[in-house]
Each structure stands twice: as structure tokens, then as C-alpha cells.
Scaffold this active site. Structure first.
Site, mmCIF file in Angstrom:
data_model
loop_
_atom_site.group_PDB
_atom_site.id
_atom_site.type_symbol
_atom_site.label_atom_id
_atom_site.label_comp_id
_atom_site.label_asym_id
_atom_site.label_seq_id
_atom_site.Cartn_x
_atom_site.Cartn_y
_atom_site.Cartn_z
ATOM 1 N N ASP A 1 11.527 11.807 -0.179
ATOM 2 C CA ASP A 1 10.483 10.893 -0.632
ATOM 3 C C ASP A 1 10.275 9.843 0.465
ATOM 4 O O ASP A 1 11.065 9.766 1.404
ATOM 5 C CB ASP A 1 10.944 10.248 -1.948
ATOM 6 C CG ASP A 1 9.894 9.328 -2.542
ATOM 7 O OD1 ASP A 1 8.708 9.663 -2.419
ATOM 8 O OD2 ASP A 1 10.257 8.289 -3.107
ATOM 9 N N THR B 1 8.953 6.120 -0.153
ATOM 10 C CA THR B 1 9.300 4.761 -0.586
ATOM 11 C C THR B 1 10.738 4.686 -1.074
ATOM 12 O O THR B 1 11.142 5.419 -1.975
ATOM 13 C CB THR B 1 8.352 4.298 -1.704
ATOM 14 O OG1 THR B 1 7.009 4.397 -1.238
ATOM 15 C CG2 THR B 1 8.662 2.864 -2.102
ATOM 16 N N ASP C 1 14.661 8.250 -4.873
ATOM 17 C CA ASP C 1 15.304 7.108 -5.522
ATOM 18 C C ASP C 1 14.606 6.644 -6.784
ATOM 19 O O ASP C 1 15.074 5.737 -7.455
ATOM 20 C CB ASP C 1 15.405 5.934 -4.544
ATOM 21 C CG ASP C 1 14.059 5.244 -4.336
ATOM 22 O OD1 ASP C 1 13.027 5.937 -4.413
ATOM 23 O OD2 ASP C 1 14.046 4.030 -4.099
#
Length: 834
Positions: free
Chosen positions: A522, A524, A722
Site C-alpha cells: 500500500d 499511505t 496498515d
């Protein structure tokens, strides 16, 4: 009322039925429902039953399962009243088999494994209760700090009682000393004919010395090493044949034969007798072999203690007390177990941080190396998070306690390491399959050895040779070396990972990580810092900027997304007052919508604008694209179906991301970035990192489907993320990797958690996995080769060519050190660099 509990240790329908029956007998419980797959028990009850009573009920029924409250993240949705008890932490008083013969099953007392016969190992605990005592009056024992009621002296922490592991070692050491004291004289007597002039036989005839050997062997057989015969008998009646079956049979046959020959020598033919007319006795073989096996157990006990060294090092990080701040005063020292959520605690220079929380006053630098593996202290100031067990630097600060007891990061790390250490790696299945047939095959080879020597060796001592070699075959074989090959490496490897900030959920993940050839990441919070900040709020009509900021900040106050938090923080800095919102909805992968001051407000990407049928002017689109090409994340703002502006948010790339990605590519791992951000922003970030493969505007289901496509092509995929929106992809991937800085949901879905939330942690995990798998293969190779070569040599295959035979005592030495050598090789993992 209904309560949901976790029940660990159940392996079959029989276990399930036993637990249901035991708990159902309690008068307060009206119904018991067990889900074997989830290891959950749903209990319906007329009044609340304490957890301790449930656990004791199982133990009273002879069931060594552990019943506990649901772990964090596993909410008890059935409960109709709040639990006031903290989950019971597994630890002292909980034992497991080092070879994990019955999977993750644990036992409530020390002893030996009912399957393999090995000594059970005590599992460390993160919540050891600290007691305080007076230096002058040790009979005074209190649960917390204070003063002695007799002399007034300050109470000091009481030394913890000796662990079961140490008790086992000390008991074996004492028995070892006794065994040596008796075995050495027996050995000297048996070998006296090799001494010049044979001085012993001048004192007494050989027949009398035989009786002396018998008497000296008795304490070894019936006291110091009697446990081996108990284990052998237990293994036979349960048909769980193991190393002790072979040791018990080999030494037992030698001892019984010797006793019978000593009492009834005339029964035996001439080939069994010496020139003096006495039968060849094997008391020295019995005594020395058992003593050597005991030595092996002693060395294993010490080595086992070292394999869990990483957990013990983590346990030492846990402080025992803290300074409570009440009414502005900070002179009250309390036990770590008395800290409650919301308590204000003073942390002085050099002190360990007692629990997880947030700094509310002051600043300092904190050494977090024991948890993250990074040696550089981290600056902490107001609103920064701090973790239990980390060490404060040179300044003092006040923190508020947020996670206490078993909820702290340190306690969670210890629990994860404990659980992972007891899990079984797929590579172990081969050793398990061989172990099933190992002992019966060895017994068959032993009988065949005796028969072959007795039938074909052209000497009157043929039966003697056959007997001795048959015993050597039984003694040298070591199924434990096979059984320990994988678990020892896993335990040390998992501990090494924890000390380096890499938390591994189970052994399967450790093995699979070595095979990963694609990493999906990912953007961000994974590649970037995950700390976005608003750079600009643009309104088509300049006079509406403040109004638009108020609307989007009010909308975002209900969202947990990092970008939403950035908008709310920016609005507060601008002294904007937030107002209530109706019909709030978070649209996964797109943005948020709701009704603010009677108007339909939407904040999100182009897909959300399309969904809301919002019109966007060409000029506004051009401004947004220009911001995106600078690598910024841009969200449109629409009010009642018309785009009124945008908010530009920047999120700095972590300084280690580029290094980590280049190292992974060098390892042969293909790195692909999947992001929900737009194509322009994704391209800017990818170019800065040197990534050639990326996909933008990905919804959670897009990430999930892309991983499935890669897996269909035979790729082994790891996913690093996350956020909550990453959890489906994390669960689908072969290895889900969660950033420790992210959400609890992401960590629950992941098989590996990086405490620091840094992509370099993936490099460490990949290196660790490779080292551990190499170590396991070395162990398995040694164990296989040892047994494949050792058993035939003991049987006498070298005798026809080289005239070499293996003494049963040498066989016992080899067997004792085979298991120890496997453990020592595993311990090398503690010093490897990852």
C-alpha cells in the site's frame, strides 16, 4: 446471559465433547456450545461464573485445556454485561512439549510429554506478580510497595521463586552427580582386566566384583534414571513409541540379563561365559548408558532454556512499579499491576516506561531498541505515544496510561512469540511421518541384528556379539533429533525476529516468507509516513474557503482514516468550530458523504464524485491534476451535486522506503504498489522510489482480486498494509504484513507485524525466514544422516571389512549428543545478522 470464551488445546471432537460435558455440569450454566474450528465456547448462564472457576472445572475433570476471555480484537458480542476481569495470561504454571507432539496443547504441571516422553518446558509469562518484602523481616510479604509494619523499612521487590525450568535442571544436575558417583566405579571394575596386573582381582574374585557392580548399579536404575523406564513403559502402553522406548528396552534388557546371569549362571551356554566361568555381565553398560542419557537430558534442559532466551529478555523489560501522579503530587509508588487506564504517571530519567500511553506533559528521548531493534533513541513530546518496557532518556515527563496489563505492546509481543514458538511449520510434516514408523523399524533392526550375528558369525561368541550389537542399535537411534530439528529453529528464529521488531504469528508464516516472490504494498502509512498534513484547501469561490473547511472537517470528525484526521487537525489549527452531521457514510476506497447544515456534502476522489453525480468544471480538474503530479493526494469537495473545491494533502515518503525496495528487488522479489490514490500521485511516488509496477485508484476489492490473479499464476504473494481497507487483501495474501503503526484490524489479518512500521522490516523478515529455513534443513539433514549411518554401524556392517564394532556406551554418547547438537545449531540463529 451469554459469554464467549477461547478454549485452547482442543484437537478433536472427543476434546469438544469432554469440554462441553465438564462445563455443562456447573449449575449456573444452562447451555454450552463449542466451535472446534474457532476454538470458541459460548456459555449461557443464569449468573456470572468467574473465569478461575471455569478453568478449575476443566482441571478437576482431568482436562488440560486453557479457557480464556476473547483476545483483543475478538469482541464478545454475546455478553450482556461488561467484563471486569482482565484476560488470564498464560505463563508460569503452563507447560508445553518442545517437540509439540500434540500441537499447541499445554499442560498445567511439570512432567514429561505423554507422547515423546521429553521433559515439558514452562512457558514464560508477561504478567508475573511482583511481591514486596522487608530486608530484615522476610515473613512480611505485600502485593505492593510500602513500609514494613515491624521496623518501618522500605519494602523491596521479592526475588521471584525458582522457575520450573530451573528446578528441572537442578534436579537433573543433582541426579547426574549421583549417577557419575556410582557409574565410574562400575566402569572401572568392569575394565579392571585391562589394568596392568589386574589389581582388583587380587583383592576379590570376579564373582564378588560382579555383585559389587550389581549393588552400585541399583541406585542408577531405580533412582536417578528410573524416570526413563517410567517413560518407556508409558510409551508402550499408550503405543506412543519414542526415544525412551529404545533406551528403556536396551538398558532394561541388559540389566535384567545381567541380574539373571549373576543369580543363575549355570543356565547359560558356554559362549556366554568368561574363562573364569562367570557369565559376561552388562552392569557397566547399563550404568554408563543411563548416565550418558541423563547427561544428554541435562544438556538439553540447559539448551532449552537458551532457546527461549529472547522471550526471557523481553520479560526483563517489564518494569515492576511506577510513580502515580495524583492531585499534582507524584510521590506515590505503586505496583505495575495496580495501574488503571487514565492514570497519570511520572517517568523519571533512566526509568522504564511502565505501560503504553501518551505523553501529556514534558518531553524526552526514549530508547525503543528493545522493541523495534533500532538503536537510535526517538524524541517524544506531548501527544506522542510511548510503549511499556522502553527506557526513558535524560528528561522527565508525565504520561497517561492507555493500555495496561496484557493489552500493552510488550505483553502482546510476548504472547505472539509464545504462540508462534509452539506452532508447527509445514516442513515438519516429513519428520513427523518418519517418526511414526521410526521406533518400530529400529526395534525390528535390533532383532534382525541379534538373529544375523547369532546365525552367521563363525565364533562361539556369536550370541554375545549379537546381544551387544542389538543393544547398541536400540541405544544409538535418536528420534528426538528428528523431532527437535524444526521446533528449536522456529523458537529461536521467532525470538530473534521479536528482538528485531519483526513479530511472526506462526511457524507457517516463517516458512512461507522464504518463498515469497511478489510483494504488494500500500502507499499511505506503508511507503509513506502515514502522517498526512493539509497543504491547501481551495474553494472555487474564495469567500467560501472557511465555510467549506468547516463542512469537510465536521464530516471527517466521524472517520478514522488518516487523511480525515489530517483535515480535522488542520481545521482545529484554523480555529474552526465543528458541527454535527446527519446521514454520515464512509464509502470504502472513495471518501465520505453526509448532510451538513441541510446540504449534501461529499469529500473524496473522482469515483465518489461520479457516484454522487457531482459536476466538476474543467478548470478545477486542471488544478487538481497539477497538484497530483506533485505527488499530493487531492480530494474533491462537492456540495449538493456541484464540486466547490478541493483539499490537497501531502504525506512524506519514509526515508527507508527506497532502500528497502531496492534491497527486496535484489533478493528477487517483485515489488508492486497498489494504492487508492489517483494515477498522477501514484506515478510521482513510484518514480521517486524507482518502482516500475504500480496500480492506482484501487478499491479494497481491486487489491483482493489482483492478489488472486497473481496467485493463480503460481506467485507467492506478500501484502504489506496498515489500514482497515487493507485487511481483505492481507487475509487473501500468502503472507500478510501489517505495519505496527497501523490499525488493530490490519494486525489481526496479518501473519507478520513490523513493530516500527518500516519496509526495512520486510527485508529483515525475508532474511530471517531464509536463515531459519536453512537452519531447519541443516538440522533435518544431520538428524537423518546420523540415524541412517548410526544404526547400521551399531548393527556391525563395518565389521566384515574393517573389523569395527560400536560399543553400546559409545552409542549412548552419540545418541545423547545428537539432540544437543541439533539444539546448539539452532542457537546459532541468535547471533545471525538480519
Amino acid at each position: 446471559m451469554k459469554h464467549t470464551y477461547k478454549v485452547t488445546g482442543m484437537t478433536c471432537v472427543g476434546c469438544q465433547t469432554s469440554v462441553e460435558g465438564a462445563l455443562g455440569n456447573l449449575e449456573e450454566i444452562t447451555n454450552v456450545s463449542i466451535d472446534l474450528e474457532k476454538a470458541e465456547a459460548v456459555l449461557e448462564m443464569t449468573s456470572h461464573v468467574p473465569l478461575e472457576k471455569l478453568q478449575q472445572t476443566l482441571l478437576n475433570a482431568g482436562l488440560h485445556y486453557t479457557i480464556d476471555l476473547p483476545e483483543k480484537g475478538e469482541v464478545d458480542t454475546h455478553s450482556h454485561h461488561e467484563h471486569h476481569q482482565k484476560p488470564k495470561e498464560k505463563g508460569n504454571g503452563v507447560f508445553y512439549c518442545p517437540m509439540h507432539c500434540e500441537g499447541e496443547k499445554t499442560y498445567d504441571k511439570a512432567g514429561d510429554c505423554p507422547v515423546c516422553g521429553m521433559d515439558l518446558i514452562e512457558q514464560p509469562t508477561a504478567t508475573v506478580k511482583t511481591e514486596y518484602t522487608c530486608p530484615m523481616h522476610p515473613e512480611v510479604v505485600k502485593d505492593g510497595p510500602g513500609s514494613c509494619p515491624i521496623c518501618g523499612m522500605d519494602l523491596v521487590p521479592k526475588e521471584p521463586s525458582q522457575s520450573a525450568e530451573d528446578k528441572t535442571y537442578q534436579d537433573l544436575l543433582r541426579k547426574m552427580k549421583i549417577s557419575i558417583g556410582f557409574a565410574v566405579p562400575v566402569f572401572i571394575i568392569s575394565m579392571s582386566d585391562l589394568l596392568p596386573g589386574n589389581p582388583l582381582f587380587k583383592l576379590m574374585d570376579q564373582n564378588y566384583w560382579n555383585w559389587v557392580q550389581f549393588v552400585l548399579t541399583l541406585p542408577i536404575v531405580f533412582y536417578t534414571c528410573w524416570m526413563f523406564f517410567e517413560r518407556a513403559w508409558k510409551s508402550i502402553i499408550t503405543w506412543n513409541l519414542n526415544m525412551f522406548t529404545l533406551v528403556g528396552m536396551g538398558t532394561g534388557v541388559a540389566f535384567v540379563f545381567s541380574v539373571f546371569a549373576l543369580i543363575f549362571p549355570d543356565v547359560f551356554p558356554a559362549e556366554f561365559k568368561t574363562d573364569a566361568g562367570t557369565v559376561h555381565l552388562y552392569f557397566e553398560a547399563t550404568a554408563v548408558i543411563l548416565t550418558l542419557v541423563l547427561l544428554g537430558q541435562l544438556l538439553e534442559a540447559r539448551a532449552h532454556s537458551q532457546t527461549s532466551g529472547a522471550i526471557k529478555a523481553l520479560l526483563k523489560l517489564a518494569p515492576s512499579e511506577a510513580i502515580l501522579v495524583e492531585d499534582g503530587k507524584e510521590d506515590k509508588v505503586i505496583s505495575i499491576h495496580d495501574i488503571k487506564q487514565g492514570d497519570l504517571l511520572r517517568v523519571k530519567p533512566g526509568d522504564k516506561i511502565p505501560v503504553d500511553g501518551t505523553v501529556v506533559e514534558g518531553s524526552s528521548n526514549v530508547d525503543e531498541s528493545m522493541i523495534t531493534g533500532e538503536p537510535i533513541p526517538v524524541d517524544k513530546s506531548v501527544d506522542d505515544k510511548v510503549s511499556s518496557g522502553t527506557v526513558n532518556g535524560t528528561k522527565s515527563f508525565v504520561m497517561v496510561a492507555e493500555k495496561v496489563g496484557s493489552e500493552t505492546l510488550l505483553a502482546q509481543i510476548i504472547k505472539m512469540v509464545n504462540d508462534a514458538s509452539r506452532s508447527r511449520a509445514p516442513i515438519q510434516k516429513l519428520a513427523d511421518t518418519i517418526s511414526k514408523y521410526f521406533v518400530p523399524i529400529v526395534i525390528a533392526v535390533s532383532l534382525a541384528t541379534f538373529a544375523t550375528w547369532a546365525a552367521f558369525y563363525p565364533s562361539e561368541d556369536a550370541m554375545v556379539y549379537g546381544f551387544v550389537n542389538a543393544i547398541a542399535v536400540l541405544i544409538i537411534a535418536c528420534p528426538c533429533a528428528l523431532g527437535l530439528a524444526t521446533p528449536m529453529s522456529v523458537m529461536v528464529g521467532v525470538g530473534k525476529g521479536a528482538q528485531s521488531g519483526v513479530l511472526i504469528k506462526n511457524a507457517e508464516a516463517l516458512e512461507a516468507m522464504n518463498k515469497v516472490d511478489v510483494l504488494i504494498t500500500d502507499k499511505t502509512g506503508t511507503i509513506t509516513e502515514g502522517k498526512p498534513s493539509v497543504e491547501k484547501v481551495f474553494a472555487v469561490n474564495e469567500g467560501q474557503t472557511a465555510s467549506i473547511l468547516k463542512q469537510i472537517a465536521s464530516l471527517n470528525q466521524y472517520s478514522e482514516h488518516p487523511l480525515a484526521e489530517a483535515v480535522v487537525k488542520y481545521a482545529k489549527e484554523q480555529k474552526t468550530t465543528l458541527i454535527s452531521v446527519a446521514d454520515f457514510e464512509s464509502v470504502s476506497g472513495k471518501g465520505v458523504v453526509g448532510t451538513v447544515e441541510g446540504k449534501r456534502v461529499s469529500l473524496g476522489n473522482a469515483k465518489l464524485m461520479e457516484q454522487e453525480k457531482a459536476s466538476i468544471s474543467d478548470d478545477l480538474k486542471a488544478k487538481v491534476v497539477a497538484e497530483q503530479k506533485l505527488g499530493k493526494t487531492v480530494s474533491y469537495i462537492s456540495v449538493d451535486g456541484v464540486a466547490q473545491g478541493y483539499v490537497a494533502i501531502s504525506d512524506a515518503i519514509k526515508p527507508t522506503s527506497r532502500t528497502a525496495i531496492s534491497q527486496l528487488i535484489e533478493m528477487g522479489v517483485e515489488v508492486i504498489m497498489l494504492t487508492g490514490d489517483n494515477g498522477n500521485t501514484a506515478k510521482a511516488v513510484a518514480e521517486e522510489l524507482g518502482l516500475t509496477d504500480y496500480k492506482a485508484e484501487c478499491l479494497p476489492e481491486d487489491k483482493l482480486n489482483y492478489i488472486k490473479e497473481l496467485q493463480a499464476k503460481g506467485k507467492v504473494v506478500a501484502m504489506a498494509g496498515d489500514g482497515i481497507n487493507d485487511s481483505p487483501a492481507l487475509a487473501q495474501s500468502d503472507i500478510g504484513i501489517a505495519m505496527g503503526t497501523g490499525t488493530d484490524v490490519a494486525m489481526e489479518s496479518a501473519k507478520i507485524t513490523l513493530v516500527k512500521g518500516d519496509l526495512l522490516g520486510i527485508v529483515k523478515a525475508k532474511n530471517l525466514s531464509h536463515k531459519v529455513m536453512t537452519n531447519i534443513k541443516q538440522n533435518l539433514f544431520f538428524a537423518f544422516i546420523y540415524n541412517v549411518l548410526g544404526v547400521p554401524i551399531a548393527a556391525g556392517v563395518l565389521f566384515p571389512v574393517f573389523g569395527l564394532l560400536l560399543s553400546p556406551m559409545i552409542a549412548a554418547t552419540a545418541m545423547s549428543f545428537s539432540s544437543v547438537s541439533v539444539i546448539m545449531n539452532s542457537l546459532r540463529l541468535r547471533s545471525v545478522k538480519i
